[in-house]
Design a protein around this motif. Structure first.
Motif, PDB file in Angstrom:
ATOM      1  N   TRP A 307      57.323  31.177 -40.254  1.00  0.00           N
ATOM      2  CA  TRP A 307      58.142  32.061 -41.068  1.00  0.00           C
ATOM      3  C   TRP A 307      57.544  33.344 -41.235  1.00  0.00           C
ATOM      4  N   SER A 308      56.159  33.513 -40.976  1.00  0.00           N
ATOM      5  CA  SER A 308      55.684  34.713 -41.072  1.00  0.00           C
ATOM      6  C   SER A 308      55.803  35.549 -39.966  1.00  0.00           C
ATOM      7  N   LYS A 310      58.730  36.121 -38.510  1.00  0.00           N
ATOM      8  CA  LYS A 310      60.189  36.644 -38.949  1.00  0.00           C
ATOM      9  C   LYS A 310      60.004  37.728 -40.025  1.00  0.00           C
ATOM     10  N   ILE A 311      59.151  37.497 -41.053  1.00  0.00           N
ATOM     11  CA  ILE A 311      59.425  38.328 -42.371  1.00  0.00           C
ATOM     12  C   ILE A 311      57.943  38.891 -42.439  1.00  0.00           C
TER      13      ILE A 311
END
Length: 554
Positions: A307-308, A310-311
């Protein structure tokens, strides 16, 4: 500042190369953290073997002090092995660290007990814990950097997330081995020598880890630096003289590591100690529940790492830290209510009040030579029994339960060397008998299935909070520092934070609990460290998509 000096690039590794890198690095990390955590998991046996002459509260504090000593030497290991990692290469440095760790752990299992060799036993334990701390100071940075430098930038968080999950894997493996050990041996055999088997197992794990890691090649980034003549002259010195690096080290120490490490140890070790200690839940039940929930939570770290990508690295960490400040006390209150509802109900229905002069307890009194006051002796016994109490100043010593006075026998208060142990036993038996008559239950607790599922749910929430603050961190720390001094620059703040802020957490939290008589008071240590770290993280970390050092070197 984004020049080739800061961003050397080696040959692009193949998909099979990356799989081997992740598998070998993760397995080695699991084994090495197993070696380190088995000490904490076997705390009760270690206390009886090496610190037999003190009371139960001090005994567990001394075990946690030994645990903390290993963490205390992690920064020195980070400096030493960080230097070699930046000078000689990533691969061979963490081959040395895993070897040192395996041999040191096996050594703990070979030390004769204090009954056999006296003070030499705890002293040798401390020396071996120091060696373990030195080894661990070089391990994490080596594994994280090695995987990061093999990973494509767009998947760096995901791939290094396996390293983060492997730390939990070491904890899970230690619990699995302990459970198997308990199933294989009787209580008498465990107490006599069976507890040593998990330590000796580290020799087999060392052999497997070396076999896997010897198959690996050097990091492509290090190869490129060597070919281009960009190896640092003195990585330790340059870590503090490179432009802007002192600020980055400060942010990495408090805004990253301080947060993740205190949440991690609270989620796993504080929960383990809390349930087995003041909540009196059956040790095997606790180990199974925590082991299973930790095993499930390993996937959280990989998910958050991906996830990190991507964001960005900052947002998950900030969310996890802020949520921890809100949830940490309610989660433990809920866990205590589910684990031992009778204790909570009895404490409310029949509050315990201790009155007298000098009403304070000192967990280290046996070591310092100070004698506890009579009131302090009562507090020490109540604390060891997990009973919450209120203290009132008064001229006369008294103990009341639900407003009714408890007779305090003179034999409870003897403190001369010849009678102290008998007095401690008599005081414990007398107080627990008096409290049992008022509804307190001091039997070992085995919560029902609904309560166990509730506890497991709380532990998974704690695991998720840890993953949010930890999952993307390996990638983040690698991206914060220039390649020639990366091993040193990221290892130093990581292991100072993990070594002191996190490694001393079980000792500090246990001490706070012992001083206050409140099983939840030690959580304030976690809360304060995370609150300060959150301020630093919001101020110092870059938001938005991940970026390599040099794309924004401020």
């Amino acid at each position: 500042m984004a020049d080739q000096h800061q961003h050397p690039h080696g040959p692009e590794p193949s998909a099979s190369d990356i799989k081997l890198v992740i598998a070998a690095s993760s397995a080695g990390t699991i084994f090495e953290w197993y070696d380190f955590f088995i000490y904490g998991t076997m705390a009760a046996f270690i206390g009886k073997a090496f610190f037999p002459s003190v009371g139960p509260t001090l005994q567990i504090l001394l075990v946690w002090a030994g645990f903390a000593v290993g963490f205390g030497f992690r920064p020195l290991g980070a400096i030493l092995f960080g230097y070699f990692g930046d000078k000689l290469g990533r691969k061979y440095t963490f081959l040395v660290t895993v070897t040192l760790m395996g041999i040191s752990t096996a050594g703990v299992g070979l030390i004769p007990s204090a009954d056999t060799i006296g003070l030499w036993a705890p002293l040798i334990v401390i020396v071996l814990r120091i060696l373990q701390g030195l080894a661990l100071g070089g391990e994490y940075g080596g594994a994280a950097i090695y995987v990061s430098e093999h990973s494509p930038p767009s998947r760096r968080g995901y791939f290094t997330g396996y390293i983060q999950g492997s730390v939990v894997g070491g904890f899970v493996l230690s619990i699995i081995v302990v459970l198997l050990n308990q199933a294989a041996f009787s209580d008498d055999v465990l107490a006599a020598w069976g507890w040593r088997v998990p330590f000796l197992l580290s020799l087999a794990l060392l052999a497997i880890s070396l076999w896997m890691r010897l198959k690996l090649s050097e990091s492509p980034v290090f190869i490129a630096m060597r070919e281009e003549g960009e190896i640092s002259g003195n990585p330790f010195v340059e870590s503090f003289t490179y432009p802007g690096n002192k600020k980055r080290i400060f942010i990495a120490l408090f805004g990253v590591t301080g947060i993740l490490t205190t949440i991690w140890y609270t989620a796993f070790f504080s929960a383990l100690s809390f349930l087995k200690g003041p909540m009196r839940v059956d040790a095997t039940v606790v180990e199974v529940v925590i082991g299973l929930t930790a095993l499930i939570s390993m996937s959280f770290y990989v998910i958050v790492g991906g996830w990190s990508d991507k964001i960005g690295r900052k947002l998950p960490l900030v969310i996890g830290a802020a949520a921890t400040l809100v949830l940490i006390f309610p989660l433990f209150w809920g866990m205590g209510t589910l684990a031992n509802p009778g204790l909570q109900a009895s404490a409310r229905a029949a509050p315990v009040v201790v009155s007298g002069q000098a009403c304070a307890t000192d967990p280290f009194a046996d070591l310092s030579g100070n004698k506890l006051s009579d009131c302090g002796k009562l507090l020490e016994t109540l604390t060891a029994s997990g009973v919450p109490y209120t203290v009132q100043a008064a001229d006369q010593l008294s103990l009341t339960v639900g407003g009714r006075a408890v007779d305090i026998a003179p034999a409870w208060l003897a403190d001369d060397a010849a009678h102290k142990k008998d007095a401690d036993k008599a005081r414990k038996a007398g107080i627990e008998a008096a409290l049992t008559a008022h509804g307190f239950d001091f039997s070992v607790q085995t919560p029902g299935l609904p309560a166990l599922l509730g506890i497991a749910g709380i532990l998974l929430v704690l695991g998720a909070l840890s993953a949010l603050t930890y999952g993307g961190v390996a990638a983040q720390l690698c991206e914060m520092f220039p390649a020639p001094i990366r091993y040193s620059s990221m290892s130093i703040p990581y292991h100072i934070g993990a070594g002191y802020l996190g490694g001393f957490l079980p000792l500090i939290a246990s001490y706070i609990n012992a001083r206050t008589g409140d099983a939840y008071a030690g959580l304030w240590y976690t809360w304060v460290v995370v609150a300060f770290g959150l301020i630093v993280a919001i101020w110092g970390l870059h938001g938005g998509p991940p970026r390599d050092y040099g794309e924004d070197a401020s």
